[in-house]
Enzyme design. Structure first.
Site, PDB file in Angstrom:
ATOM      1  N   ASN A  89       0.861  -1.181   0.000  1.00 58.26           N
ATOM      2  CA  ASN A  89       0.000   0.000   0.000  1.00 58.26           C
ATOM      3  C   ASN A  89       0.900   1.234   0.000  1.00 58.26           C
ATOM      4  O   ASN A  89       1.556   1.542   0.994  1.00 58.26           O
ATOM      5  CB  ASN A  89      -0.908  -0.027   1.235  1.00 58.26           C
ATOM      6  CG  ASN A  89      -1.851   1.147   1.304  1.00 58.26           C
ATOM      7  OD1 ASN A  89      -1.498   2.273   0.951  1.00 58.26           O
ATOM      8  ND2 ASN A  89      -3.051   0.892   1.793  1.00 58.26           N
ATOM      9  N   ASP A 110      -1.420  -3.839  11.429  1.00 56.26           N
ATOM     10  CA  ASP A 110      -2.800  -4.075  11.043  1.00 56.26           C
ATOM     11  C   ASP A 110      -3.596  -2.999  11.761  1.00 56.26           C
ATOM     12  O   ASP A 110      -3.386  -2.752  12.957  1.00 56.26           O
ATOM     13  CB  ASP A 110      -3.281  -5.473  11.416  1.00 56.26           C
ATOM     14  CG  ASP A 110      -4.493  -5.901  10.593  1.00 56.26           C
ATOM     15  OD1 ASP A 110      -4.762  -5.272   9.543  1.00 56.26           O
ATOM     16  OD2 ASP A 110      -5.179  -6.860  10.992  1.00 56.26           O
TER      17      ASP A 110
END
Length: 185
Positions: free
Chosen positions: A11, A70
């Site tokens: 990302n 996360d």
């Protein structure tokens, strides 16, 4: 020579954010940079568990220092959802816009005073000769009834930080990086 650290992501937004937070102390490598195209497991039922899985996977399979995170949006009116399912809340093949649409739809009848939420980030670091270590950080806010701002990614356009009077998508990256859940972690 700078120490190399794999950031377990492809990302680009997340990699830029992490680079801005860490500065130029290390050379950050994405999964693409180390030629990792594996579908790294994220099967834990907690954000910490998923971060540990990713960091340990890179360490065990590539022998490199790894930083994995996360992150989840936890909305009180949705009993903590989307939480660990934040990235795929609207379905496995959906995107940020679909995820935002689902949250907005589920919250359309929730009054303003009950729209509290937080971004929660769990980080894991794996290094040769060391145990995998986890850290966490949060930023508190509320969920708007529509999108505001064009910066950031994920749920940023609907996540409003009352103390600053704007969404995280309305913040310049430097401003967001001071208060963000990832920076705190």
């Amino acid at each position: 020579m700078k120490k190399k650290l794999v950031v377990a992501t492809n990302n680009a937004h997340k990699l830029e954010e992490i680079a801005a937070i860490l500065g130029d102390e290390m050379e950050l490598l994405s999964l693409n940079d180390i030629h990792c195209d594996a579908d790294i497991p994220e099967t834990a039922d907690t954000l910490e568990g998923n971060a540990r899985q990713k960091a340990m996977y890179i360490y065990e399979n590539y022998g490199m220092d790894c930083f994995a995170d996360d992150t989840g949006l936890e909305v009180e009116a949705l009993n903590g959802a989307p939480g660990v399912y934040s990235a795929r809340y609207a379905g496995e093949n959906k995107d940020d816009e679909a995820n935002i649409d689902k949250v907005l739809d589920e919250m359309k009848d929730v009054p303003e005073e009950k729209r509290t939420a937080r971004f929660y980030c769990a980080l894991a670091v794996s290094r040769p000769g060391h145990d995998t270590v986890t850290f966490s950080g949060t930023v508190e806010g509320t969920i708007l009834s529509g999108r505001k701002g064009g910066n950031g990614f994920g749920y940023d356009p609907i996540f409003y930080v009352p103390e600053l009077g704007k969404t995280t998508a309305e913040m310049a990256p430097e401003e967001k990086n001071v208060i963000s859940h990832r920076a705190k972690a």
